[in-house]
Scaffold this motif. Sequence first.
Motif, PDB file in Angstrom:
ATOM      1  N   GLY A   1      28.202 -11.950  29.197  1.00  0.00           N
ATOM      2  CA  GLY A   1      27.824 -11.280  30.439  1.00  0.00           C
ATOM      3  C   GLY A   1      26.530 -10.473  30.366  1.00  0.00           C
ATOM      4  N   TYR A   2      25.903 -10.429  29.198  1.00  0.00           N
ATOM      5  CA  TYR A   2      24.644  -9.706  29.017  1.00  0.00           C
ATOM      6  C   TYR A   2      23.505 -10.724  28.911  1.00  0.00           C
ATOM      7  N   PRO A   3      22.377 -10.470  29.577  1.00  0.00           N
ATOM      8  CA  PRO A   3      21.277 -11.439  29.536  1.00  0.00           C
ATOM      9  C   PRO A   3      20.624 -11.511  28.158  1.00  0.00           C
ATOM     10  N   LEU A   4      20.237 -12.723  27.772  1.00  0.00           N
ATOM     11  CA  LEU A   4      19.422 -12.912  26.574  1.00  0.00           C
ATOM     12  C   LEU A   4      17.984 -12.598  26.948  1.00  0.00           C
TER      13      LEU A   4
ATOM     14  N   GLU B   1      33.822   7.657  30.599  1.00  0.00           N
ATOM     15  CA  GLU B   1      33.568   7.412  32.024  1.00  0.00           C
ATOM     16  C   GLU B   1      32.087   7.118  32.298  1.00  0.00           C
ATOM     17  N   LEU B   2      31.490   6.353  31.400  1.00  0.00           N
ATOM     18  CA  LEU B   2      30.105   5.927  31.557  1.00  0.00           C
ATOM     19  C   LEU B   2      30.086   4.468  31.985  1.00  0.00           C
ATOM     20  N   LYS B   3      29.124   4.113  32.805  1.00  0.00           N
ATOM     21  CA  LYS B   3      28.986   2.736  33.270  1.00  0.00           C
ATOM     22  C   LYS B   3      27.855   2.060  32.509  1.00  0.00           C
ATOM     23  N   ILE B   4      28.016   0.777  32.279  1.00  0.00           N
ATOM     24  CA  ILE B   4      26.967  -0.004  31.630  1.00  0.00           C
ATOM     25  C   ILE B   4      26.400  -0.960  32.670  1.00  0.00           C
ATOM     26  N   ASN B   5      25.112  -0.869  32.890  1.00  0.00           N
ATOM     27  CA  ASN B   5      24.434  -1.764  33.822  1.00  0.00           C
ATOM     28  C   ASN B   5      23.976  -2.988  33.028  1.00  0.00           C
ATOM     29  N   LYS B   6      24.729  -4.079  33.149  1.00  0.00           N
ATOM     30  CA  LYS B   6      24.426  -5.279  32.370  1.00  0.00           C
ATOM     31  C   LYS B   6      23.070  -5.873  32.732  1.00  0.00           C
ATOM     32  N   LYS B   7      22.621  -5.642  33.959  1.00  0.00           N
ATOM     33  CA  LYS B   7      21.325  -6.180  34.369  1.00  0.00           C
ATOM     34  C   LYS B   7      20.173  -5.479  33.651  1.00  0.00           C
ATOM     35  N   LYS B   8      20.389  -4.220  33.263  1.00  0.00           N
ATOM     36  CA  LYS B   8      19.346  -3.474  32.554  1.00  0.00           C
ATOM     37  C   LYS B   8      19.557  -3.508  31.047  1.00  0.00           C
ATOM     38  N   SER B   9      20.553  -4.238  30.611  1.00  0.00           N
ATOM     39  CA  SER B   9      20.849  -4.383  29.190  1.00  0.00           C
ATOM     40  C   SER B   9      20.312  -5.725  28.721  1.00  0.00           C
ATOM     41  N   GLY B  10      20.346  -5.957  27.435  1.00  0.00           N
ATOM     42  CA  GLY B  10      19.890  -7.240  26.945  1.00  0.00           C
ATOM     43  C   GLY B  10      20.293  -7.480  25.510  1.00  0.00           C
ATOM     44  N   ILE B  11      20.394  -8.744  25.179  1.00  0.00           N
ATOM     45  CA  ILE B  11      20.638  -9.159  23.806  1.00  0.00           C
ATOM     46  C   ILE B  11      19.412  -9.942  23.369  1.00  0.00           C
ATOM     47  N   MET B  12      18.855  -9.543  22.220  1.00  0.00           N
ATOM     48  CA  MET B  12      17.653 -10.195  21.720  1.00  0.00           C
ATOM     49  C   MET B  12      17.911 -10.699  20.305  1.00  0.00           C
TER      50      MET B  12
END
Length: 163
Positions: free
Chosen positions: A60-63, A31-42
Amino acid sequence: MFADDTMSATEDRVGIKRAIVIIETEAAALELKINKKKSGIMVIYKQAGGGRRQEGEVFGYPLVNDYKYLGTLMNQTLSPASHLEKAARKVSYVTGKLAPLRRQLNMKFNVRLFKTLIMPSIRMVGVLYKTATESWKGKIVRTVNRMFRTFCMLPWTCPNELV
């Protein structure tokens, strides 16, 4: 609650998708949420200069081109440059603010202040130190020595062995 401080390393786009599915599934189960705006793929490149500016999204995750993970600033070549520059600015700010106080204290107290207030921001570059080139390792050591000399008001002629 939010899922944070999670990192995954893969070698290709299929691995990225697999890692995202696992992380999202486990987060949902807890029951944890992932904030895609604060996540990233590098994308990480093996050699300096190999990095290209990344834009857009993947699943859906920002580069991103730079990322801060557990206090360590990382770039696409895992060079310590970004982190060292930020740490140097922070150290300069703290050193300036504490200047009147540091002049009144003895050397032992200034060393304790340095260890308590300055070293935590520098220490995080240690994560990148292992993978750094010999040239970068030398720059890191010289930068930390310079910060220590400045903070503790040691003369520039003080031998490195004492620093």
